[in-house]
Motif scaffolding. Structure first.
Motif, short mmCIF file in Angstrom:
data_model
loop_
_atom_site.label_atom_id
_atom_site.label_comp_id
_atom_site.label_asym_id
_atom_site.label_seq_id
_atom_site.Cartn_x
_atom_site.Cartn_y
_atom_site.Cartn_z
N ASP A 189 0.85 -1.19 0.00
CA ASP A 189 0.00 0.00 0.00
C ASP A 189 0.88 1.24 0.00
N LYS A 190 0.47 2.25 -0.74
CA LYS A 190 1.28 3.45 -0.92
C LYS A 190 0.82 4.55 0.04
N LEU A 191 1.76 5.01 0.88
CA LEU A 191 1.49 6.12 1.80
C LEU A 191 1.47 7.41 0.99
N MET A 192 0.33 8.13 1.03
CA MET A 192 0.16 9.33 0.21
C MET A 192 0.31 10.63 1.01
N LEU A 193 -0.07 10.61 2.29
CA LEU A 193 -0.06 11.83 3.09
C LEU A 193 -0.02 11.46 4.57
N LYS A 194 0.69 12.28 5.36
CA LYS A 194 0.75 12.11 6.82
C LYS A 194 0.22 13.37 7.48
N ALA A 195 -0.44 13.18 8.61
CA ALA A 195 -0.88 14.30 9.44
C ALA A 195 -0.82 13.84 10.89
N SER A 196 -0.80 14.79 11.82
CA SER A 196 -0.77 14.43 13.24
C SER A 196 -1.43 15.51 14.08
N SER A 197 -1.77 15.11 15.28
CA SER A 197 -2.40 16.01 16.23
C SER A 197 -1.91 15.63 17.63
N VAL A 198 -1.66 16.65 18.47
CA VAL A 198 -1.09 16.39 19.78
C VAL A 198 -1.91 17.09 20.86
N ASP A 199 -2.19 16.35 21.93
CA ASP A 199 -2.84 16.90 23.13
C ASP A 199 -1.73 17.20 24.13
N ILE A 200 -1.32 18.43 24.19
CA ILE A 200 -0.16 18.82 24.99
C ILE A 200 -0.43 18.75 26.49
N ASN A 201 -1.62 19.16 26.93
CA ASN A 201 -1.88 19.26 28.38
C ASN A 201 -2.76 18.13 28.93
N ALA A 202 -2.93 17.04 28.19
CA ALA A 202 -3.64 15.83 28.65
C ALA A 202 -5.06 16.09 29.08
N VAL A 218 -8.27 16.97 24.54
CA VAL A 218 -8.53 17.81 23.37
C VAL A 218 -7.18 18.17 22.76
N THR A 219 -7.04 17.96 21.46
CA THR A 219 -5.76 18.25 20.82
C THR A 219 -5.52 19.75 20.71
N ASP A 220 -4.24 20.11 20.85
CA ASP A 220 -3.83 21.51 20.86
C ASP A 220 -3.04 21.90 19.62
N LEU A 221 -2.39 20.95 18.99
CA LEU A 221 -1.49 21.25 17.88
C LEU A 221 -1.72 20.25 16.77
N GLN A 222 -1.93 20.75 15.55
CA GLN A 222 -2.16 19.90 14.39
C GLN A 222 -1.13 20.22 13.33
N CYS A 223 -0.68 19.20 12.63
CA CYS A 223 0.16 19.45 11.46
C CYS A 223 -0.14 18.38 10.42
N GLY A 224 0.04 18.72 9.22
CA GLY A 224 -0.25 17.80 8.13
C GLY A 224 -0.13 18.55 6.83
N GLU A 268 -6.37 22.04 9.30
CA GLU A 268 -6.06 21.89 10.72
C GLU A 268 -7.32 21.60 11.53
N LYS A 269 -8.41 22.29 11.22
CA LYS A 269 -9.67 22.06 11.93
C LYS A 269 -10.19 20.64 11.69
N LEU A 270 -10.07 20.18 10.47
CA LEU A 270 -10.52 18.83 10.14
C LEU A 270 -9.68 17.78 10.88
N ILE A 271 -8.36 17.98 10.90
CA ILE A 271 -7.48 17.07 11.65
C ILE A 271 -7.88 17.07 13.13
N ARG A 272 -8.07 18.25 13.70
CA ARG A 272 -8.43 18.38 15.11
C ARG A 272 -9.77 17.68 15.41
N THR A 273 -10.77 17.91 14.58
CA THR A 273 -12.09 17.30 14.79
C THR A 273 -11.99 15.78 14.79
N PHE A 274 -11.30 15.23 13.78
CA PHE A 274 -11.16 13.77 13.70
C PHE A 274 -10.35 13.24 14.87
#
Length: 180
Positions: free
Chosen positions: A33-46, A49-55, A69-75
């Motif tokens: 399977d071919k990896l096409m895109l990566k994204a991530s989200s981090v909950d810094i303060n536990a 709820v995620t605080d930082l998104q990148c992708g 970013e909003k879509l990454i955070r929501t998911f």
């Protein structure tokens, strides 16, 4: 077929998931399977709820912006509520999310969430649970949920909150536009 592989990890070691990793794949017949895109989200303060998104351009509209970013955070926030995560940086537990179009009208009417535990390409040997959100009348709204345990007998009944969570993840996944 296109699918999203989502992994959550407890990298801080506090017993709560704090990192959500999204990997967008495309199946290629006869090849890995071919990896096409990566994204991530981090909950810094536990706080769950995620605080930082990148992708990148996760909604595939040609722009990498706040909508992505909003879509990454929501998911990611919905995914954290499942509490299907790994200790440390392990990748053993993950969910494969994909859509199907039974009416062949370019409007997906089923979003499947397959919970796996194991390594490598998602396969039946690593499949633990299945859940799916369905648009039964093809009106663009996911209106029912089916949830099956590891033996496929349907005895695992999910709560109303879990049903809503499955629908939310399904609706958000469709906004990624990662289906054929």
């Amino acid at each position: 077929m296109r699918y999203l592989r989502v992994t959550s990890q407890d990298r801080s070691g506090n017993g709560r998931a704090d990192t959500v990793l999204l990997r967008f794949y495309e199946e290629v017949p006869g090849q890995p399977d071919k990896l096409m895109l990566k994204a991530s989200s981090v909950d810094i303060n536990a706080d769950g709820v995620t605080d930082l998104q990148c992708g990148g351009d996760v909604n595939h509209d040609g722009k990498d912006n706040a909508k992505d970013e909003k879509l990454i955070r929501t998911f990611a926030n919905a995914f954290l509520k499942l509490e299907w995560f790994n200790q440390g940086k392990s990748w053993q537990r993950y969910i494969k999310v994909f859509a199907e179009d039974y009416y062949h009208d370019n409007s997906p009417n089923v979003v499947r969430l397959h919970l796996h535990e194991g390594t490598g390409t998602p396969r039946n040997q690593t499949l633990i649970y299945k859940a799916s959100a369905h648009d039964t009348d093809n009106d663009g709204t996911l209106d029912s949920v089916v949830y099956l345990g590891e033996n496929g007998d349907g005895e695992n009944i999910c709560s109303r909150a879990q049903e809503q969570l499955i629908k939310e993840m399904g609706r958000t996944f469709l906004k990624f536009k990662w289906h054929h």
